[in-house]
Design a protein around this motif. Structure first.
Motif, PDB file in Angstrom:
ATOM      1  N   PHE A   1      -2.538  28.389  18.124  1.00 58.43           N
ATOM      2  CA  PHE A   1      -1.511  28.597  19.268  1.00 58.43           C
ATOM      3  C   PHE A   1      -0.305  28.322  18.139  1.00 58.43           C
ATOM      4  CE2 PHE A   1       1.876  27.229  22.057  1.00 58.43           C
ATOM      5  CZ  PHE A   1       1.556  28.117  23.041  1.00 58.43           C
ATOM      6  N   ARG A   2       0.702  29.219  17.840  1.00 58.56           N
ATOM      7  CA  ARG A   2       1.478  29.214  16.794  1.00 58.56           C
ATOM      8  C   ARG A   2       3.043  29.274  16.998  1.00 58.56           C
ATOM      9  NH1 ARG A   2      -0.191  30.459  11.908  1.00 58.56           N
ATOM     10  NH2 ARG A   2       2.077  31.789  11.654  1.00 58.56           N
ATOM     11  N   PRO A   3       3.480  29.279  18.223  1.00 61.58           N
ATOM     12  CA  PRO A   3       4.869  29.364  18.544  1.00 61.58           C
ATOM     13  C   PRO A   3       6.031  28.566  18.588  1.00 61.58           C
ATOM     14  CG  PRO A   3       3.796  29.405  20.608  1.00 61.58           C
ATOM     15  CD  PRO A   3       2.747  29.396  19.703  1.00 61.58           C
ATOM     16  N   MET A   4       5.220  26.847  18.529  1.00 62.23           N
ATOM     17  CA  MET A   4       6.180  25.876  18.912  1.00 62.23           C
ATOM     18  C   MET A   4       7.065  25.491  17.713  1.00 62.23           C
ATOM     19  SD  MET A   4       3.490  23.462  21.056  1.00 62.23           S
ATOM     20  CE  MET A   4       2.117  23.679  19.802  1.00 62.23           C
ATOM     21  N   GLU A   5       8.207  25.010  18.103  1.00 67.23           N
ATOM     22  CA  GLU A   5       8.925  24.502  17.068  1.00 67.23           C
ATOM     23  C   GLU A   5       8.812  22.773  16.985  1.00 67.23           C
ATOM     24  OE1 GLU A   5      13.033  26.160  17.058  1.00 67.23           O
ATOM     25  OE2 GLU A   5      11.163  27.429  16.324  1.00 67.23           O
ATOM     26  N   VAL A   6       8.926  22.315  15.774  1.00 66.83           N
ATOM     27  CA  VAL A   6       8.613  21.150  15.668  1.00 66.83           C
ATOM     28  C   VAL A   6       9.726  19.976  16.487  1.00 66.83           C
ATOM     29  CG1 VAL A   6       9.638  20.380  13.560  1.00 66.83           C
ATOM     30  CG2 VAL A   6       7.726  19.414  14.028  1.00 66.83           C
ATOM     31  N   GLN A   7       9.146  18.896  16.871  1.00 70.73           N
ATOM     32  CA  GLN A   7      10.223  18.009  17.433  1.00 70.73           C
ATOM     33  C   GLN A   7      10.618  16.892  16.865  1.00 70.73           C
ATOM     34  OE1 GLN A   7      11.102  19.362  21.126  1.00 70.73           O
ATOM     35  NE2 GLN A   7      10.190  21.035  19.639  1.00 70.73           N
ATOM     36  N   LEU A   8      11.504  15.997  17.327  1.00 71.21           N
ATOM     37  CA  LEU A   8      12.120  14.994  16.377  1.00 71.21           C
ATOM     38  C   LEU A   8      10.885  13.826  16.180  1.00 71.21           C
ATOM     39  CD1 LEU A   8      15.842  14.876  17.311  1.00 71.21           C
ATOM     40  CD2 LEU A   8      14.811  15.995  15.507  1.00 71.21           C
ATOM     41  N   THR A   9      10.399  13.675  17.585  1.00 68.74           N
ATOM     42  CA  THR A   9       9.577  12.278  17.685  1.00 68.74           C
ATOM     43  C   THR A   9       8.098  12.909  17.525  1.00 68.74           C
ATOM     44  OG1 THR A   9       9.426  12.479  19.974  1.00 68.74           O
ATOM     45  CG2 THR A   9      11.611  11.213  18.845  1.00 68.74           C
ATOM     46  N   ASP A  10       7.340  11.813  17.291  1.00 62.50           N
ATOM     47  CA  ASP A  10       5.823  11.766  17.483  1.00 62.50           C
ATOM     48  C   ASP A  10       5.454  11.893  18.912  1.00 62.50           C
ATOM     49  OD1 ASP A  10       5.580  11.426  14.691  1.00 62.50           O
ATOM     50  OD2 ASP A  10       5.753   9.423  14.720  1.00 62.50           O
ATOM     51  N   PHE A  11       6.054  11.212  19.634  1.00 59.23           N
ATOM     52  CA  PHE A  11       5.734  11.248  21.063  1.00 59.23           C
ATOM     53  C   PHE A  11       6.111  13.094  21.781  1.00 59.23           C
ATOM     54  CE2 PHE A  11       7.417  11.853  25.380  1.00 59.23           C
ATOM     55  CZ  PHE A  11       6.270  11.598  26.198  1.00 59.23           C
ATOM     56  N   GLU A  12       6.883  13.656  21.215  1.00 62.56           N
ATOM     57  CA  GLU A  12       7.219  14.926  21.689  1.00 62.56           C
ATOM     58  C   GLU A  12       6.243  15.785  21.186  1.00 62.56           C
ATOM     59  OE1 GLU A  12      11.709  15.826  22.198  1.00 62.56           O
ATOM     60  OE2 GLU A  12      11.500  14.585  20.356  1.00 62.56           O
ATOM     61  N   ASN A  13       5.879  15.765  19.753  1.00 60.46           N
ATOM     62  CA  ASN A  13       4.936  16.599  18.976  1.00 60.46           C
ATOM     63  C   ASN A  13       3.501  16.323  19.827  1.00 60.46           C
ATOM     64  OD1 ASN A  13       6.696  17.900  17.190  1.00 60.46           O
ATOM     65  ND2 ASN A  13       6.749  16.165  15.910  1.00 60.46           N
ATOM     66  N   SER A  14       3.108  15.247  20.019  1.00 62.70           N
ATOM     67  CA  SER A  14       1.718  14.802  20.517  1.00 62.70           C
ATOM     68  C   SER A  14       1.901  15.348  21.821  1.00 62.70           C
ATOM     69  CB  SER A  14       1.564  13.271  20.341  1.00 62.70           C
ATOM     70  OG  SER A  14       2.381  12.691  21.070  1.00 62.70           O
ATOM     71  N   ALA A  15       2.802  15.309  22.527  1.00 66.24           N
ATOM     72  CA  ALA A  15       2.874  15.739  23.986  1.00 66.24           C
ATOM     73  C   ALA A  15       2.534  17.317  24.311  1.00 66.24           C
ATOM     74  CB  ALA A  15       4.195  15.368  24.751  1.00 66.24           C
ATOM     75  N   TYR A  16       3.375  18.102  23.179  1.00 64.36           N
ATOM     76  CA  TYR A  16       3.099  19.385  23.251  1.00 64.36           C
ATOM     77  C   TYR A  16       1.704  19.812  22.991  1.00 64.36           C
ATOM     78  CZ  TYR A  16       7.742  20.877  24.329  1.00 64.36           C
ATOM     79  OH  TYR A  16       9.059  21.237  24.938  1.00 64.36           O
ATOM     80  N   VAL A  17       1.131  19.291  21.765  1.00 60.89           N
ATOM     81  CA  VAL A  17      -0.098  19.713  21.342  1.00 60.89           C
ATOM     82  C   VAL A  17      -1.119  19.327  22.391  1.00 60.89           C
ATOM     83  CG1 VAL A  17       0.324  19.718  19.044  1.00 60.89           C
ATOM     84  CG2 VAL A  17      -0.719  17.800  19.928  1.00 60.89           C
ATOM     85  N   VAL A  18      -1.002  18.308  22.998  1.00 59.48           N
ATOM     86  CA  VAL A  18      -2.028  17.917  24.069  1.00 59.48           C
ATOM     87  C   VAL A  18      -1.977  18.697  25.208  1.00 59.48           C
ATOM     88  CG1 VAL A  18      -2.837  15.837  25.580  1.00 59.48           C
ATOM     89  CG2 VAL A  18      -2.285  15.412  23.002  1.00 59.48           C
ATOM     90  N   PHE A  19      -0.896  18.946  25.653  1.00 56.82           N
ATOM     91  CA  PHE A  19      -0.576  19.835  26.747  1.00 56.82           C
ATOM     92  C   PHE A  19      -1.205  21.338  26.432  1.00 56.82           C
ATOM     93  CE2 PHE A  19       2.328  23.552  28.243  1.00 56.82           C
ATOM     94  CZ  PHE A  19       2.118  23.405  29.514  1.00 56.82           C
ATOM     95  N   VAL A  20      -0.965  21.950  25.314  1.00 56.15           N
ATOM     96  CA  VAL A  20      -1.750  23.266  25.030  1.00 56.15           C
ATOM     97  C   VAL A  20      -3.113  23.179  25.166  1.00 56.15           C
ATOM     98  CG1 VAL A  20      -2.264  24.857  23.417  1.00 56.15           C
ATOM     99  CG2 VAL A  20       0.466  23.999  23.706  1.00 56.15           C
ATOM    100  N   VAL A  21      -3.759  22.076  24.651  1.00 57.50           N
ATOM    101  CA  VAL A  21      -5.299  21.911  24.764  1.00 57.50           C
ATOM    102  C   VAL A  21      -5.666  21.705  26.264  1.00 57.50           C
ATOM    103  CG1 VAL A  21      -7.208  20.683  23.925  1.00 57.50           C
ATOM    104  CG2 VAL A  21      -5.281  20.780  22.349  1.00 57.50           C
TER     105      VAL A  21
END
Length: 597
Positions: free
Chosen positions: A427-447
């Protein structure tokens, strides 16, 4: 990051002479893999994320921030301290396109248990701390999608000059070759895309028209030989190098399916979600020192690697090329792969008919055969002298040469030869976020979304042409239109799937993963993100900066202030309720656990 072969790179002319060899043996390699693992079932969920980082250097005295061209040195140090000492080290580090970039992944793939989901944020934090520990004073590791002054004079440390006349890989007016990673893959890609295309890449991004922005907005380029003047559009920010796209940062997640059929089903279902998650994660509003009128990097990176010739773009009659090709090799997917998606394949697909017929003859079904035959209309862009003649039964470099340079919103990934890895989807379209919380939230959401899709056998499919149109949503975000309103206006039924009793399967995921930091309204068709995207927050930060003249220009000091604030937020040294909600400060660590569920 694509295939990183080692060896002696060939010129474009030499690579072109071997193009048919690469395509032919690439198909053979795919067939060997398919025959070996097509009946493979019962692989368990394993998954991992990829976070791309920028290395920046702050000059507090002069209030400047520049991209630090130390990526190779930092990467070497991290690998020497990590995986080369301990094969089970919790983090892995890899090169990326920019010499100011590195990529971090978990050391081992995650599984599907809830306890492992709860370690993702902690692992991302470890990566940030690990990399930060080897940086110099006043350097920082930032998860910023696009560096606002990329391509402006003096944007690198050490300062390097572009070489548009003298030559080099990109011949850019703005982006020096020193900004490209020294691994031969990256400079060879840059040079060969330009040579194949017959001219430099052309990127035109609409400028945001503020109160004092010149109208029309037209730039002049002192070192231009005429190419830029012809290519640049009025009221647009002009860029001319691969680095303006591949030099941005993103967030990606790859997961293993239990079988090829499950991988194909998930590939299709998630393809419809890509434009929406792209818009929700929007974080790239600034380019070459200007405020743009887009919020996502996707169109920029698509144009930055567009190697199509004038014939392939339909600007001249076909003579030396075989096909008219409708878009760049970096774009949305062009066909669904599952049987349930076949009726929605309404895009005219350009394929290599000989490859298609060969695959069908070898027992590959129509949908998968046309997918591969479409990927293989592209030429290989890089080839190493030592990698021309391979053992097709045990190697896959020729297949991956084509596969890994078709950069689409989703990627269907066959297992490597002779490995215990299963069929995967990226899954490739996501923009990287400022915080580790946001980045982890997005990838866990997708899974988690993949688990819900499989559990409830959901069907999000719509005509593929509408999914392509939905990518336009990124151009609407800066004007304030809500993503979901736009989708509804265009008859998108992506979120209309629901269970009896109006139990929407997405509601549970969203409330569990985003609930403490986001406010959602959710019914069968409408979903809105009430907090700002990173792009919107950055726009307001610049608009409210005391030095901003309402002229769409981002000065060195404004850039410094923004990146310093981004770094403080990432380090949890500054609050940002507009992005993270009022409850973010409660999201503190307790051992290896987080309270995100």
């Amino acid at each position: 990051m694509g295939l990183l072969s080692q060896g002696s790179p060939l010129s474009w002319e030499e690579t072109q002479r071997h193009a048919e060899h690469v395509r032919g043996h690439g198909i053979l390699q795919f067939l060997h893999i398919y025959r070996a693992v097509r009946e493979r079932h019962k692989d368990v969920l394993k998954w991992g994320d990829e976070v791309e980082y920028m290395l920046v250097a702050f000059d507090h005295e002069h209030k400047k921030v520049r991209l630090s061209l130390t990526g190779e040195e930092v990467l070497h140090t991290l690998q020497e301290k990590g995986e080369k000492v301990n094969p089970n080290h919790p983090t892995l580090w890899r090169p990326e396109y920019g010499s100011y970039m590195i990529e971090g992944t978990p050391g081992q793939p995650y599984g599907g248990t809830m306890s492992e989901f709860n370690t993702v944020q902690d692992n991302m934090r470890k990566r940030r701390q690990e990399a930060a520990s080897v940086l110099k004073e006043n350097e920082a590791l930032c998860t910023v999608t696009s560096f606002p002054r990329l391509g402006c004079p003096g944007f690198t440390l050490p300062e390097c000059e572009p070489t548009p006349v003298e030559g080099g890989a990109s011949k850019s007016l703005f982006f020096p070759d020193e900004g490209i990673n020294k691994h031969p893959r990256f400079s060879t890609l840059t040079r060969n895309i330009r040579h194949r295309r017959g001219e430099k890449v052309v990127i035109n991004v609409p400028i945001f028209k503020d109160k004092n922005t010149p109208s029309p907005f037209i730039e002049t380029f002192p070192k231009d030989d005429g190419e830029a003047a012809r290519a640049a559009k009025p009221d647009h920010i002009y860029m001319d190098a691969m680095g303006f796209g591949m030099g941005n940062c993103c967030l990606q997640v790859t997961f293993q399916a239990c079988s090829i059929s499950e991988a194909r089903y998930l590939y299709d279902q998630l393809a419809t979600i890509c434009p929406i998650v792209m818009a929700l994660s929007a974080a790239a509003p600034f380019y070459r020192g200007y405020v743009s009128d887009i919020d996502c990097r996707w169109g920029v990176i698509s144009a930055s690697v567009d190697d199509r010739t004038r014939e392939e773009r339909g600007l001249e009659p076909l003579k030396n090329n075989h096909y008219r090709i409708s878009k760049s090799r970096y774009d949305s997917i062009d066909s669904y792969l599952s049987e349930c998606g076949e009726k929605y394949n309404d895009i005219d697909l350009t394929i290599d008919k000989e490859i298609y017929e060969r695959l069908v003859k070898e027992g590959i079904d129509h949908l998968l055969a046309q997918h591969i035959a479409h990927l293989f209309i592209r030429d290989p862009l890089t080839l190493f002298e030592e990698k021309i003649y391979l053992d097709d039964a045990n190697e896959s470099d020729h297949f991956e040469n084509i596969q890994s340079t078709n950069w689409q919103t989703m990627r269907f990934k066959p297992p490597p030869p002779n490995s215990d890895i299963g069929w995967r989807v990226e899954f490739r379209p996501m923009e990287v976020q400022l915080t580790d919380f946001e980045n982890s939230a997005y990838v866990v959401f997708v899974v988690l979304l993949t688990r819900v899709i499989l559990s409830y056998k959901l069907d999000f499919l719509i005509p593929l042409s509408k999914v392509r149109v939905m990518l336009r949503v990124q151009t609407l975000c800066s004007k304030g239109m809500k993503v979901w309103d736009w989708c509804i206006q265009h008859n998108s039924s992506i979120l209309a799937a629901y269970l009896p009793g109006n139990q929407h399967p997405l509601a549970d995921i969203l409330s569990r993963q985003f609930g403490q930091n986001h406010q959602w309204e959710l019914d069968n068709t409408t979903l809105q993100r009430e907090l700002m995207t990173a792009a919107r927050w950055m726009r307001e930060f610049i608009a409210n900066h005391p030095d901003y003249k309402q002229d769409s220009v981002i000065t060195d000091e404004m850039n410094y202030s923004l990146i310093w604030k981004c770094n403080q937020i990432a380090q949890e040294q500054a609050e940002c309720p507009e992005l993270l909600g009022g409850g973010f400060n409660k999201m503190k660590y307790s051992g290896n656990k987080t309270s995100s569920f």
